[in-house]
Design a protein around this motif. Sequence first.
Motif, PDB file in Angstrom:
ATOM      1  N   LEU A   1       0.861  -1.178   0.000  1.00 59.31           N
ATOM      2  CA  LEU A   1       0.000   0.000   0.000  1.00 59.31           C
ATOM      3  C   LEU A   1       0.902   1.234   0.000  1.00 59.31           C
ATOM      4  CD1 LEU A   1      -2.910   1.197   0.316  1.00 59.31           C
ATOM      5  CD2 LEU A   1      -2.477   1.220   2.782  1.00 59.31           C
ATOM      6  N   ILE A   2       0.681   2.131  -0.953  1.00 60.67           N
ATOM      7  CA  ILE A   2       1.429   3.377  -1.019  1.00 60.67           C
ATOM      8  C   ILE A   2       0.428   4.512  -1.164  1.00 60.67           C
ATOM      9  CG2 ILE A   2       3.101   4.750  -2.312  1.00 60.67           C
ATOM     10  CD1 ILE A   2       4.509   2.215  -3.109  1.00 60.67           C
ATOM     11  N   PHE A   3       0.569   5.540  -0.314  1.00 59.75           N
ATOM     12  CA  PHE A   3      -0.343   6.670  -0.403  1.00 59.75           C
ATOM     13  C   PHE A   3       0.411   7.969  -0.147  1.00 59.75           C
ATOM     14  CE2 PHE A   3      -0.723   4.886   3.892  1.00 59.75           C
ATOM     15  CZ  PHE A   3      -0.564   5.988   4.723  1.00 59.75           C
ATOM     16  N   SER A   4      -0.194   9.061  -0.601  1.00 59.48           N
ATOM     17  CA  SER A   4       0.396  10.385  -0.408  1.00 59.48           C
ATOM     18  C   SER A   4      -0.476  11.202   0.519  1.00 59.48           C
ATOM     19  CB  SER A   4       0.555  11.105  -1.745  1.00 59.48           C
ATOM     20  OG  SER A   4      -0.718  11.381  -2.311  1.00 59.48           O
ATOM     21  N   ARG A   5       0.153  12.157   1.172  1.00 62.81           N
ATOM     22  CA  ARG A   5      -0.549  13.143   1.994  1.00 62.81           C
ATOM     23  C   ARG A   5      -0.116  14.515   1.508  1.00 62.81           C
ATOM     24  NH1 ARG A   5      -1.631  11.805   7.155  1.00 62.81           N
ATOM     25  NH2 ARG A   5      -2.946  13.672   7.031  1.00 62.81           N
ATOM     26  N   LYS A   6      -1.068  15.434   1.310  1.00 63.03           N
ATOM     27  CA  LYS A   6      -0.734  16.770   0.827  1.00 63.03           C
ATOM     28  C   LYS A   6      -1.528  17.820   1.578  1.00 63.03           C
ATOM     29  CE  LYS A   6       0.556  15.393  -3.888  1.00 63.03           C
ATOM     30  NZ  LYS A   6       0.324  15.601  -5.333  1.00 63.03           N
ATOM     31  N   PHE A   7      -0.832  18.913   1.912  1.00 62.33           N
ATOM     32  CA  PHE A   7      -1.478  20.063   2.532  1.00 62.33           C
ATOM     33  C   PHE A   7      -0.717  21.298   2.093  1.00 62.33           C
ATOM     34  CE2 PHE A   7      -2.175  23.165   5.944  1.00 62.33           C
ATOM     35  CZ  PHE A   7      -3.560  23.130   6.045  1.00 62.33           C
TER      36      PHE A   7
ATOM     37  N   GLY B   1       8.148   3.918 -10.826  1.00 67.37           N
ATOM     38  CA  GLY B   1       7.619   5.198 -11.250  1.00 67.37           C
ATOM     39  C   GLY B   1       6.896   6.034 -10.227  1.00 67.37           C
ATOM     40  N   LEU B   2       7.055   5.757  -8.929  1.00 68.97           N
ATOM     41  CA  LEU B   2       6.312   6.511  -7.928  1.00 68.97           C
ATOM     42  C   LEU B   2       7.183   7.467  -7.132  1.00 68.97           C
ATOM     43  CD1 LEU B   2       3.768   3.980  -6.376  1.00 68.97           C
ATOM     44  CD2 LEU B   2       3.291   5.928  -7.833  1.00 68.97           C
ATOM     45  N   VAL B   3       8.486   7.319  -7.221  1.00 71.99           N
ATOM     46  CA  VAL B   3       9.378   8.050  -6.326  1.00 71.99           C
ATOM     47  C   VAL B   3      10.259   9.010  -7.110  1.00 71.99           C
ATOM     48  CG1 VAL B   3      11.182   7.808  -4.578  1.00 71.99           C
ATOM     49  CG2 VAL B   3       9.374   6.095  -4.745  1.00 71.99           C
ATOM     50  N   ASP B   4      10.393  10.224  -6.617  1.00 70.20           N
ATOM     51  CA  ASP B   4      11.345  11.185  -7.161  1.00 70.20           C
ATOM     52  C   ASP B   4      12.746  10.710  -6.787  1.00 70.20           C
ATOM     53  OD1 ASP B   4      13.046  13.346  -7.625  1.00 70.20           O
ATOM     54  OD2 ASP B   4      11.491  14.818  -7.154  1.00 70.20           O
ATOM     55  N   SER B   5      13.570  10.442  -7.778  1.00 72.65           N
ATOM     56  CA  SER B   5      14.881   9.852  -7.529  1.00 72.65           C
ATOM     57  C   SER B   5      15.794  10.745  -6.700  1.00 72.65           C
ATOM     58  CB  SER B   5      15.572   9.526  -8.864  1.00 72.65           C
ATOM     59  OG  SER B   5      15.736  10.707  -9.634  1.00 72.65           O
TER      60      SER B   5
ATOM     61  N   LYS C   1      14.182  -3.287   4.783  1.00 74.22           N
ATOM     62  CA  LYS C   1      15.041  -2.906   3.658  1.00 74.22           C
ATOM     63  C   LYS C   1      14.234  -2.103   2.653  1.00 74.22           C
ATOM     64  CE  LYS C   1      18.282  -4.798   0.256  1.00 74.22           C
ATOM     65  NZ  LYS C   1      18.886  -6.047  -0.313  1.00 74.22           N
ATOM     66  N   VAL C   2      14.662  -0.857   2.415  1.00 73.66           N
ATOM     67  CA  VAL C   2      14.009   0.024   1.458  1.00 73.66           C
ATOM     68  C   VAL C   2      15.086   0.602   0.547  1.00 73.66           C
ATOM     69  CG1 VAL C   2      12.607   2.095   1.143  1.00 73.66           C
ATOM     70  CG2 VAL C   2      12.215   0.616   3.131  1.00 73.66           C
ATOM     71  N   GLN C   3      14.903   0.444  -0.761  1.00 72.94           N
ATOM     72  CA  GLN C   3      15.911   0.894  -1.721  1.00 72.94           C
ATOM     73  C   GLN C   3      15.257   1.706  -2.828  1.00 72.94           C
ATOM     74  OE1 GLN C   3      18.328  -2.255  -3.329  1.00 72.94           O
ATOM     75  NE2 GLN C   3      19.333  -0.938  -4.839  1.00 72.94           N
TER      76      GLN C   3
ATOM     77  N   ASP D   1      12.120   4.091  -9.186  1.00 80.14           N
ATOM     78  CA  ASP D   1      11.544   2.870  -8.627  1.00 80.14           C
ATOM     79  C   ASP D   1      11.910   2.751  -7.147  1.00 80.14           C
ATOM     80  OD1 ASP D   1      10.874   2.452 -11.242  1.00 80.14           O
ATOM     81  OD2 ASP D   1      12.398   0.906 -11.593  1.00 80.14           O
ATOM     82  N   ILE D   2      11.052   2.075  -6.421  1.00 82.39           N
ATOM     83  CA  ILE D   2      11.362   1.808  -5.022  1.00 82.39           C
ATOM     84  C   ILE D   2      11.118   0.338  -4.747  1.00 82.39           C
ATOM     85  CG2 ILE D   2       9.055   2.439  -4.158  1.00 82.39           C
ATOM     86  CD1 ILE D   2      10.651   3.712  -1.745  1.00 82.39           C
TER      87      ILE D   2
END
Length: 544
Positions: free
Chosen positions: A470-476, A496-500, A510-512, A517-518
């Motif tokens: 599950l991947i979600f964004s929060r914006k304010f 394609g979801l992450v700004d490199s 482990k997160v890379q 890509d993530i």
Amino acid sequence: MQSSDSHWWRGATLYQIYPRSFADSNGDGIGDLRGVTSKLDYVAELGVDGIWLSPFFASPQRDFGYDVSDHCAIDPMFGTMSDFDALIARSHELGLKVIIDQVWSHTAVEHAWFQESRQSRTNPKADWFVWADPLPDGSCPTNWQSWMGGGTWTWEPRRGQYYLHNFLPQMPDLNFHCPEVQEAILAIGRFWLDRGVDGFRLDTVNYYFHDQALRNNPPKPGDSPATMQRHIYNVCQPENLTFLRRIRELLDLYPGSFVVGEIGSDDNLTRMIEYTAGTDHLHTAYSFQLLSDRADPQHFHEAMQPWTTGKGASAWPSWALSNHDCARVASRWKLDAPTSQIAKFALALLVALRGTIFLYQGEELGLTQADLAYEDLRDPLGVANWPANKGRDGCRTIQPWSHDHTFQGFSTVKPWLPIIEAHRDHSVDLQAQDPASVLAFARHAISLRQSNPAMRLGDCSVLYEDESCLIFSRKFGASSCLAGFNFSPKAKTIPGLVDSRLKPDLAVGKVQVDGDDITLGPVSAFLISKNPFKTKDANHESCS
């Protein structure tokens, strides 16, 4: 730093203290108010906005304070009113709000109101509790089932009637259809607000009214009498909303005060929205939605989605992953990882959620559920249902402050519940020295939430969901956050979801990041925060 505006509670992090098990100041083995006050510096260092205190009122303690015999008195085992005043003063010095439990749906049988009501059908408080005649065959007025086991009616020979109790037989339900009861309850609220509390957590807030026609609940599949019926006539009556408006009117007289309701019903999310939408009911509410055994992307997506559109967009949720009534999340979630990793994973998810969040004492230490022997149980639910249901004592064991102290720094004598040796290595003094500890992780996670307006106040959009991730964004405004969680035992790459150019501010497992890509390892999580604001108050002016 604490927000001073009246919307401080939106996105706030509140720390639940169960006083019996937090810290004992007088050496009787039971935690107390002075003990709580002595540890407030520790709580403030977590970075939370305030505390929620579980009951400390006068009580016979059959349900450990949720059976109140005097709503405006301190039980001597917890101290005195002066001790409470000192707790309030020290909390406010540290910038901590103080939210206290209010148990208004029922009392203890020892309460003066019930002692008078039970004497006759004509005394001044005869209508203050829910009384009903037997059916022609002498049986109970309805088929309603109690969550504490058995039916909800007990015979009172002095009146020749049954009284209603949705919980223990010694906890009779107040009759909110009686105007005098409503006035008496609001007077209790005023008493504590005048004392300086910042608000209330309302226990079983959807239980205030019952169906006056006493209709039977319809059946549904379940594994116990209480779950084998739909609770539609003993709870969640439409009159509840009218009384919630009266509670909100009272709170509005005390600027900056706040009320959160606990909801347990067959339609948790619907009731949470109904009870908090707009500006004339509860500020927020939480349910048992995230206190179940489920830990999967769909479950959390389903919990988050109703708050994005329609009536839900004008409401405000609260979330908890652990509390004094359910197994601790580090043990409850059956994820394929060490319990310390599960604890960090759960903390990362909690701080990323849209809403107000509650952290239960010991959750920041990664405490696991204790497995107690039958002879050590104190909870009436566990004693009555052993071994199928071991009750709630396993999540109520003491807070471990010191690893080398006989009683883990909680008391100078044997505590009211057994010392859990497995918790010794989770003690505060050990974890405070370890930058890789769950405690260090919790402080960092809370700090990220407090410093990022998007995490406190922002909208939520799910960007990716499958059976494992599950991947979600929060914006304010100009502030944003990206949060991702892999619940599965296998690594997963999401393209394609992450700004490199960005790296995780918080990671579990482990997160890379590789280009855009993530890759998330087994039971892993990340938070990526972009925050142009210097303080967490920067955008509160635009919060309505």
